[in-house]
Design a protein around this motif. Structure first.
Motif, PDB file in Angstrom:
ATOM      1  N   GLY A  99     -12.542  -8.831   1.975  1.00  0.00           N
ATOM      2  CA  GLY A  99     -14.323 -10.327   1.901  1.00  0.00           C
ATOM      3  C   GLY A  99     -15.451 -10.020   2.284  1.00  0.00           C
ATOM      4  N   ILE A 100     -15.792  -9.034   2.572  1.00  0.00           N
ATOM      5  CA  ILE A 100     -17.341  -8.369   2.886  1.00  0.00           C
ATOM      6  C   ILE A 100     -17.562  -7.773   1.840  1.00  0.00           C
ATOM      7  N   TYR A 124     -19.753 -16.058  11.227  1.00  0.00           N
ATOM      8  CA  TYR A 124     -19.531 -14.302  11.738  1.00  0.00           C
ATOM      9  C   TYR A 124     -20.564 -13.342  10.903  1.00  0.00           C
ATOM     10  N   TYR A 195      -9.846 -17.104   6.298  1.00  0.00           N
ATOM     11  CA  TYR A 195      -8.631 -17.801   7.714  1.00  0.00           C
ATOM     12  C   TYR A 195      -8.389 -18.333   7.262  1.00  0.00           C
ATOM     13  N   THR A 221      -9.764 -13.057   1.625  1.00  0.00           N
ATOM     14  CA  THR A 221     -10.232 -11.484   1.906  1.00  0.00           C
ATOM     15  C   THR A 221      -8.432 -11.449   2.309  1.00  0.00           C
TER      16      THR A 221
HETATM   17  C1  LIG Z   1     -15.603 -14.775   8.790  1.00  0.00           C
HETATM   18  C2  LIG Z   1     -14.327 -13.889   8.158  1.00  0.00           C
HETATM   19  N1  LIG Z   1     -15.252 -12.762   6.450  1.00  0.00           N
HETATM   20  C3  LIG Z   1     -14.235 -11.715   6.383  1.00  0.00           C
HETATM   21  C4  LIG Z   1     -13.853 -11.150   7.053  1.00  0.00           C
HETATM   22  C5  LIG Z   1     -13.987  -9.757   6.380  1.00  0.00           C
HETATM   23  O1  LIG Z   1     -12.899  -9.237   6.038  1.00  0.00           O
HETATM   24  P1  LIG Z   1     -12.641  -8.141   5.497  1.00  0.00           P
HETATM   25  O2  LIG Z   1     -11.711  -7.718   6.077  1.00  0.00           O
HETATM   26  O3  LIG Z   1     -11.793  -8.408   3.873  1.00  0.00           O
HETATM   27  O4  LIG Z   1     -13.641  -7.676   4.652  1.00  0.00           O
HETATM   28  C6  LIG Z   1     -14.194 -11.145   8.509  1.00  0.00           C
HETATM   29  C7  LIG Z   1     -13.072 -10.335   9.487  1.00  0.00           C
HETATM   30  O5  LIG Z   1     -13.179 -10.282  10.335  1.00  0.00           O
HETATM   31  C8  LIG Z   1     -14.033 -12.499   9.018  1.00  0.00           C
HETATM   32  O6  LIG Z   1     -14.002 -12.769  10.298  1.00  0.00           O
END
Ligand SMILES: Cc1ncc(COP(=O)(O)O)c(C=O)c1O
Length: 377
Positions: A99-100, A124, A195, A221
């Motif tokens: 996701g990041i 976040y 989530y 994600t």
């Molecule tokens: C709101 C939110 N978005 C994205 C992420 C990151 O996800 P990923 O592990 O897929 O990069 C997190 C992880 O803590 C998160 O809390």
């Protein structure tokens, strides 16, 4: 002879915001096994599908070991797309490395120095970092005020479901008002659904992207539902936006891991993801209930907290400085995350995030009792 000077003066200006330090500090706390840790937003390792993944690895064909197209393997896009609350049309979905990365690609594709970004506050930390690292002006508003933002931003970032760090969910009327505002003012909403699938009772409201696929890009994600080590996510949005993100990905990692993509695809096709989700929801619901009961039993009247219906977090409001509380809590063997890093503007000093996802269930009562002892003084 080895160079002895510091490289710091040579670092690019945009990397000097220090925004990365907050996450590193949190990860540092989680790594200490002697603490009862409510700190990291990590999934419980008991949800990890280790033997099933081992079985799948042995069965994969060579495509899992090859480079993949930048927008993702077709089968993986199908498997991910079929799980969304609107079927993506051609070109509306791409696979990312978590996701990041989806957030980073949006920031990279849209933001010039000084552009305005509105985020909900608290939010976040990784998103604040992603926007800041492209030198945006990040404005923070409470989630319920997003539709009335006093600035007209280029991007607006929100986590509508079981938000990190508040644990709260955006009501339907606010979702509708927000997408209407984006349409009226012509800005892009970045919807983070990290989530979304972890509602304790499985119930979800329509995603912003399903309400307005013309003005929303959704960042997703598999970290919280499959496992984070696989580093797999997605972006779904207007075709033109996704094409630009795909182009931006070509000079980052070029493609998300084919091995990860094929694993997730097969895991979904066998129905295993739904089994894992059912078990995870039950586990996190139980841990959350235990946390909320413990808070109710031992916190003084001056302390408030949210009651999430999914996700990993409850958000605490305390009468005094939460940074000091976090420091004293560590001395008592308990880790929490003080609220300030979840705001881009120094607010949150009387807040803290309590994560119930990874803490050992049998230690929740003791951890909360120790915290409460500090607040009752
Ligand atoms: C709101 C939110 N978005 C994205 C992420 C990151 O996800 P990923 O592990 O897929 O990069 C997190 C992880 O803590 C998160 O809390």
């Amino acid at each position: 002879m080895a160079v002895t000077h510091s490289w710091e003066a040579a670092f690019a200006e945009r990397t000097r915001t220090g925004a990365g330090d907050g996450i590193a500090a949190i990860l540092g706390l989680v790594a200490n096994p002697d603490l009862i840790s409510f700190a990291g937003g990590f999934p419980d390792p008991r949800t990890f599908p280790i033997s099933r993944v081992a079985e799948l690895v042995g069965e994969l064909d060579p495509s899992a070991f090859q480079y993949a197209p930048t927008n993702g393997l077709e089968g993986t896009r199908d498997a991910v797309g079929a799980r969304l609350d609107r079927r993506p049309e051609d070109g509306e979905l791409m696979i990312t490395s978590g996701g990041i990365e989806a957030l980073e690609l949006v920031a990279k594709s849209f933001l010039d120095r000084g552009d305005d970004v509105v985020v909900e506050a608290p939010t976040y930390l990784g998103a604040i970092m992603a926007f800041r690292s492209f030198e945006a002006n990040v404005h923070a508003l409470p989630q319920e005020s997003l539709a009335d933002a006093p600035v007209r931003p280029k991007l607006l970032y929100t986590i509508p479901d079981h938000q990190n760090p508040s644990g709260l969910t955006m009501p339907l009327e606010q979702r509708e008002a927000l997408v209407e505002r984006a349409r009226r003012d012509g800005f892009l909403i970045v919807e983070d659904v990290a989530y979304r699938e972890l509602a304790f009772d499985g119930a979800v409201l329509p995603s912003l992207w399903s309400l307005a696929p013309d003005v929303v890009v959704q960042a997703g994600t598999t970290s919280k539902t499959f496992f984070p080590g696989v580093r797999l996510g997605w972006a779904a949005g207007p075709r033109e936006v996704v094409a630009q993100l795909v182009s931006a990905k070509q000079n980052t990692d070029q493609c998300a891991s084919a091995l990860a993509q094929r694993l997730f695809e097969q895991y979904v096709r066998r129905g295993w993801i739904d089994e894992q989700l059912a078990a995870s929801r039950e586990l996190y619901a139980r841990k959350c209930a235990r946390l909320l009961d413990a808070l109710a039993a031992s916190m003084p009247e001056t302390v408030r907290w949210t009651s999430p219906r999914g996700g990993f977090f409850s958000w605490l409001t305390v009468p005094d400085d939460a940074g000091e509380l976090a420091r004293r809590a560590v001395e008592l063997g308990v880790a929490i995350v003080p609220g300030a890093p979840f705001f881009p503007d120094g607010r949150g000093t009387t807040n803290a995030r309590l994560s119930f996802s990874m803490v050992d269930e049998s230690l929740i009562d003791e951890g909360v009792a120790r915290l409460a002892s500090l607040l009752r003084l």
